[in-house]
Design an enzyme around this catalytic site. Structure first.
Site, mmCIF file in Angstrom:
data_model
loop_
_atom_site.group_PDB
_atom_site.id
_atom_site.type_symbol
_atom_site.label_atom_id
_atom_site.label_comp_id
_atom_site.label_asym_id
_atom_site.label_seq_id
_atom_site.Cartn_x
_atom_site.Cartn_y
_atom_site.Cartn_z
ATOM 1 N N ASP A 57 -9.832 98.726 58.211
ATOM 2 C CA ASP A 57 -8.539 98.041 58.332
ATOM 3 C C ASP A 57 -8.794 96.740 59.071
ATOM 4 O OD1 ASP A 57 -8.779 99.357 61.126
ATOM 5 O OD2 ASP A 57 -7.143 97.929 61.329
ATOM 6 N N CYS A 67 -8.448 85.263 39.430
ATOM 7 C CA CYS A 67 -7.740 86.259 40.256
ATOM 8 C C CYS A 67 -6.406 86.599 39.589
ATOM 9 C CB CYS A 67 -7.514 85.718 41.664
ATOM 10 S SG CYS A 67 -6.528 86.831 42.711
ATOM 11 N N CYS A 119 -3.727 87.857 41.056
ATOM 12 C CA CYS A 119 -2.605 87.980 42.003
ATOM 13 C C CYS A 119 -1.474 87.025 41.611
ATOM 14 C CB CYS A 119 -3.081 87.697 43.430
ATOM 15 S SG CYS A 119 -3.070 85.948 43.861
HETATM 16 ZN ZN LIG Z 1 -5.234 85.288 43.880
#
Ligand SMILES: [Zn+2]
Length: 387
Positions: free
Chosen positions: A266, A304, A306
């Protein structure tokens, strides 16, 4: 594995690296895994479904902070932590040993527990190992952490020995508590001396915990010192239990520690960096406010998947940061969490296919290329304190 099908299932190995599954009351977690940090029952700037969409399966919340504000009783009254924050998946709660360590000077410790002034209301609070476990259970945590006493990097051997002795004492008392559906992890301490670390790991490994964490690391020590401590612990920890290194979140360190036998991590780093305008890229960090991105039409990371990279240019994100728009924080947080999640997906696949060493070499080569000087200090690696 525990009777209710909870625990750890080891699925495969590549050298010392392990591919596994942590089975919790709120579902499985594929390991090795990185947990986003939601200290105050919220991953900063993101809604739970957005965090889940980054690929994160389990998040970390902090019992110490939540016990002080808004209080365990309130969360419990409102249906427990999962309901309260609308996160349906597994939650690991840290006990607060590290936060109490950070309050040094405002804390009185004895073998029974810790007395301190709440940084929120100033009232005197007493925390015991038993209360830490009970409180985490009352929150409804899936993975409860024992109360421990870390020791700072640079502390003398006597201070390390004393903190470790107390950690062991408290570990036994935590272990004696009923934890219901939750898994209970012990925390190995021992400072930075490999022999003391090994002894702590050996002792805690024999107490019947469901998993073991390595605490008191990533406190500013050089990487070789940390690596020696990790190796000393891993050599002593039971093979059948999950191993969690607390507070580590830089890409190469993650892969390195997976290769040394760690399963769970984490760190506040990805979301903290995002709020400073720094994106994590496969070729290093991008400080998006720099002038070089003024008219850059590329996404943060080509390829990516995202939401930030699918729709927006570096130039637009830079503009949002300069304009003080909170959307910038949200988008870069989504990217940074997705980036680390994708890295862990690659790591899991590499362990399955026996090529973690090759992945590590590729990552090191990629990161050793040009990077634009975004903050890379270890400040961001520290576990969340009062954020
Ligand atoms: Zn991204």
């Amino acid at each position: 594995m525990s009777a209710g099908g909870r625990g750890f299932r080891l699925l495969g190995r590549d050298g010392r690296a392990r591919r596994g599954q942590l089975l919790t009351a709120h579902g499985p977690v594929q390991t090795p895994a990185f947990m986003p940090v939601g200290t105050h029952a919220g991953v900063k700037a993101l809604a739970p479904d957005e965090v889940r969409a980054t690929g994160a399966e389990m998040i970390l919340c902090n019992f110490y902070h939540l016990a002080l504000r808004p209080g365990v009783e309130l969360v419990s009254e409102l249906g427990g932590l999962h309901r309260f924050m609308a996160w349906p998946g597994p939650i690991l709660t840290d006990s607060g040993g590290f936060q109490l360590f950070s309050l040094e000077g405002m804390v009185q410790r004895d073998d029974q527990g810790v007395t301190f002034r709440s940084p929120y209301g100033g009232e005197t609070v007493r925390m015991t190992p038993e209360a830490a476990v009970r409180g985490q259970r009352e929150l409804g945590s899936d993975v409860i952490m024992a109360l421990d006493q870390p020791v700072g990097y640079g502390a003398g051997p006597e201070a390390a020995a004393e903190a470790t002795r107390r950690t062991h004492l408290w570990a036994r008392r935590c272990r004696g508590q009923e934890t219901g559906d939750a898994l209970l992890f012990g925390i190995v301490q021992g400072g930075f001396d490999p022999a003391t670390r090994a002894a702590s790991a050996r002792l805690l490994g024999g107490l019947g915990f469901d998993g073991l964490a390595l605490g008191g690391l990533v406190l500013g020590e050089p990487a070789p010192v940390r690596q020696a401590a990790v190796d000393a612990c891993v050599a002593e920890l039971p093979e059948a239990l999950p191993r969690y290194l607390m507070g580590l979140g830089t890409e190469l360190d993650l892969v390195d520690c997976v290769s040394r036998g760690i399963d769970l991590f984490d760190c506040v780093l990805p979301t903290r960096l995002a709020r400073t305008g720094t994106a994590i890229g496969s070729r290093g960090r991008l400080a998006l406010t720099q002038a070089r991105y003024r008219s850059d039409p590329d996404p943060i990371e080509p390829g990516c998947d995202c939401p930030a990279c699918r729709e927006f240019s570096r130039a637009y994100l830079r503009h949002l940061f300069l304009a003080g728009e909170i959307l910038a924080h949200r988008l870069v947080s989504l990217h940074n969490l997705r980036h680390l999640s994708r890295l862990m997906e690659d790591v899991r696949r590499a362990v399955e296919e026996g090529r973690l060493g090759a992945l590590r070499a590729e990552l090191a080569a990629s990161l050793s290329g040009a990077h634009d000087g975004g903050p890379r200090g270890r400040r961001g690696e520290l576990p969340s304190v009062g954020l």
